[in-house]
Motif scaffolding. Sequence first.
Motif, short mmCIF file in Angstrom:
data_model
loop_
_atom_site.label_atom_id
_atom_site.label_comp_id
_atom_site.label_asym_id
_atom_site.label_seq_id
_atom_site.Cartn_x
_atom_site.Cartn_y
_atom_site.Cartn_z
N SER A 200 16.10 13.10 3.33
CA SER A 200 15.32 14.32 3.21
C SER A 200 13.87 13.92 3.01
N LEU A 201 13.08 14.06 4.07
CA LEU A 201 11.64 13.78 4.02
C LEU A 201 11.34 12.32 3.64
N GLY A 202 12.25 11.40 3.93
CA GLY A 202 12.05 10.00 3.56
C GLY A 202 11.95 9.08 4.76
N VAL B 108 18.25 7.60 2.46
CA VAL B 108 17.07 6.78 2.79
C VAL B 108 15.80 7.47 2.30
N GLY B 109 14.96 6.74 1.56
CA GLY B 109 13.75 7.36 0.99
C GLY B 109 14.19 8.37 -0.05
N CYS B 110 15.04 7.91 -0.98
CA CYS B 110 15.75 8.83 -1.90
C CYS B 110 14.81 9.45 -2.92
N GLU C 93 0.83 -1.21 0.00
CA GLU C 93 0.00 0.00 0.00
C GLU C 93 0.87 1.26 0.00
N VAL C 94 1.95 1.22 0.76
CA VAL C 94 2.86 2.37 0.80
C VAL C 94 3.40 2.64 -0.59
N ARG C 95 3.83 1.56 -1.28
CA ARG C 95 4.37 1.70 -2.64
C ARG C 95 3.33 2.26 -3.60
N VAL D 123 0.73 4.15 -2.92
CA VAL D 123 0.46 5.57 -2.67
C VAL D 123 1.58 6.44 -3.24
N TRP D 124 2.85 6.03 -3.00
CA TRP D 124 3.95 6.87 -3.46
C TRP D 124 4.15 6.78 -4.98
N SER D 125 3.60 5.73 -5.60
CA SER D 125 3.71 5.65 -7.08
C SER D 125 2.63 6.48 -7.74
N GLY E 260 15.94 11.07 -6.26
CA GLY E 260 17.41 11.07 -6.21
C GLY E 260 18.09 12.36 -5.80
N SER E 261 17.33 13.34 -5.30
CA SER E 261 17.91 14.68 -5.07
C SER E 261 19.13 14.65 -4.14
N VAL E 262 19.00 13.98 -2.99
CA VAL E 262 20.11 13.96 -2.03
C VAL E 262 21.26 13.10 -2.56
N GLU F 253 16.10 -1.13 -3.61
CA GLU F 253 14.73 -1.11 -3.09
C GLU F 253 14.77 -1.62 -1.65
N GLY F 254 14.03 -1.00 -0.76
CA GLY F 254 13.99 -1.47 0.63
C GLY F 254 13.24 -0.49 1.51
N ALA F 255 13.05 -0.90 2.77
CA ALA F 255 12.28 -0.10 3.72
C ALA F 255 13.20 0.48 4.79
N ASP G 141 14.95 3.30 -1.66
CA ASP G 141 13.55 3.73 -1.57
C ASP G 141 12.66 2.49 -1.61
N ILE G 142 11.48 2.64 -1.02
CA ILE G 142 10.53 1.52 -0.97
C ILE G 142 9.75 1.41 -2.29
N THR G 143 9.78 2.48 -3.10
CA THR G 143 8.94 2.57 -4.30
C THR G 143 9.78 2.41 -5.57
N PRO G 144 9.62 1.29 -6.28
CA PRO G 144 10.47 1.06 -7.46
C PRO G 144 10.40 2.17 -8.51
N TYR H 17 8.81 8.49 7.10
CA TYR H 17 7.65 7.63 6.80
C TYR H 17 7.87 6.18 7.24
N GLY H 18 9.06 5.85 7.74
CA GLY H 18 9.29 4.51 8.26
C GLY H 18 8.50 4.32 9.55
N ASP H 19 7.84 3.21 9.68
CA ASP H 19 6.97 3.00 10.85
C ASP H 19 7.17 1.59 11.40
C1 LIG Z 1 8.54 13.08 0.24
S1 LIG Z 1 9.40 11.86 -0.66
C2 LIG Z 1 11.09 12.43 -0.44
C3 LIG Z 1 11.98 12.00 -1.57
C4 LIG Z 1 13.37 12.60 -1.62
N1 LIG Z 1 14.15 12.26 -0.45
C5 LIG Z 1 13.38 14.07 -1.86
O1 LIG Z 1 14.07 14.78 -1.12
O2 LIG Z 1 12.74 14.53 -2.82
C6 LIG Z 1 9.31 10.43 0.39
C7 LIG Z 1 9.99 9.21 -0.19
O3 LIG Z 1 10.08 8.21 0.83
C8 LIG Z 1 9.76 6.96 0.28
N2 LIG Z 1 9.28 6.11 1.39
C9 LIG Z 1 8.07 6.14 2.01
N3 LIG Z 1 8.02 5.24 3.00
C10 LIG Z 1 9.24 4.60 3.01
C11 LIG Z 1 9.80 3.58 3.81
N4 LIG Z 1 9.11 3.02 4.80
N5 LIG Z 1 11.06 3.19 3.54
C12 LIG Z 1 11.77 3.76 2.54
N6 LIG Z 1 11.29 4.73 1.74
C13 LIG Z 1 10.04 5.17 1.99
C14 LIG Z 1 8.72 7.24 -0.79
O4 LIG Z 1 8.65 6.20 -1.75
C15 LIG Z 1 9.24 8.55 -1.35
O5 LIG Z 1 10.11 8.33 -2.42
#
Ligand SMILES: C[S@@+](CC[C@H](N)C(=O)[O-])C[C@H]1O[C@@H](n2cnc3c(N)ncnc32)[C@H](O)[C@@H]1O
Length: 269
Positions: free
Chosen positions: A113-115, A47-49, A8-10, A12-14, A52-54, A94-96, A69-72, A118-120
């Motif tokens: 950065s903002l990634g 993490v949560g790339c 579900e996470v994938r 939503v982010w796709s 690819g910005s960072v 790919e990974g969490a 990132d969790i989302t391919p 979302y890990g829970d």
């Molecule tokens: C707001 S975006 C930030 C992307 C990037 N770091 C940037 O600065 O633009 C959040 C990213 O976190 C990823 N994400 C969400 N939950 C995640 C998790 N549990 N593990 C790894 N990545 C996750 C999403 O797929 C998405 O690419």
Amino acid sequence: MSLETEAEVREVWSSGSYAQIAPNYLPMAGQLVDRTDVGSGDDVLDVGCGTGSVAISAARRDADVVGLDITPSMLDRAAENAALAGTTDIEWREGAATNLPFGDDSFNVTLSSLGHMYGDPPDATKRELHRVTRPGGRVAFTSWTPTSLYPALGGILATRLSAGDMPAFSEPPFMWGDRDTVERRLDDGFEDVQFDRECLSYPALSPAHFWEGLVETSGMFATFLEKVDDRGGLREPMLDRIDADFDPVENAVELEYLLTSATVTESDR
Ligand SMILES: C[S@@+](CC[C@H](N)C(=O)[O-])C[C@H]1O[C@@H](n2cnc3c(N)ncnc32)[C@H](O)[C@@H]1O
């Protein structure tokens, strides 16, 4: 869809079009890399790339970089961006965030950065950031602050959602933007914890432009908005709240975030 499973996470982010949003967050990505003084010889994890910005900003400084990132589909887009930027040595995985596919002490700089936010649950994310980073290395990340615009808009949306439709985070992701919470979370295994509260100016011609753009491009927002019966009724409170953070001189909406950086210490793992 309440983000209970990784699938579900994938999904939503796709959805939506994060690639259109990401360029607006680039100053934050650059700042994170600069703050940790990334350079040649560093092993860096992003993490949560996302797109690819960072990771690309770090690779441009000659670091060895892995973007996770969790989302391919995000990783596909990140690889395209890396090719365009000429930083093709980055490894994309790919990974969490809560279960990083790397051995202990694999990196000396771990960024998000903002990634990672979302890990829970957040404790698992913290444990993983610590585990994969060598003692003496740096961990640094950004998160929206709890009082900033996106959490506020999410709060308005939540008033219209039934309990079963709420996202299933054990704690709100943006608590990674609350200094007291982060101090508590990093209490064990980290030292020299530093905070910077910053604002990002997101270009928008008016509050309505920002709102329409959000609905169109943010898969996260659109997913939960779809569950609201009276979507039209949400528009006015949303525009009022956006207006409070809208700067008509800059033509921008001000988004507050917290940048945290910390040094990893030895601790029981
Ligand atoms: C707001 S975006 C930030 C992307 C990037 N770091 C940037 O600065 O633009 C959040 C990213 O976190 C990823 N994400 C969400 N939950 C995640 C998790 N549990 N593990 C790894 N990545 C996750 C999403 O797929 C998405 O690419």
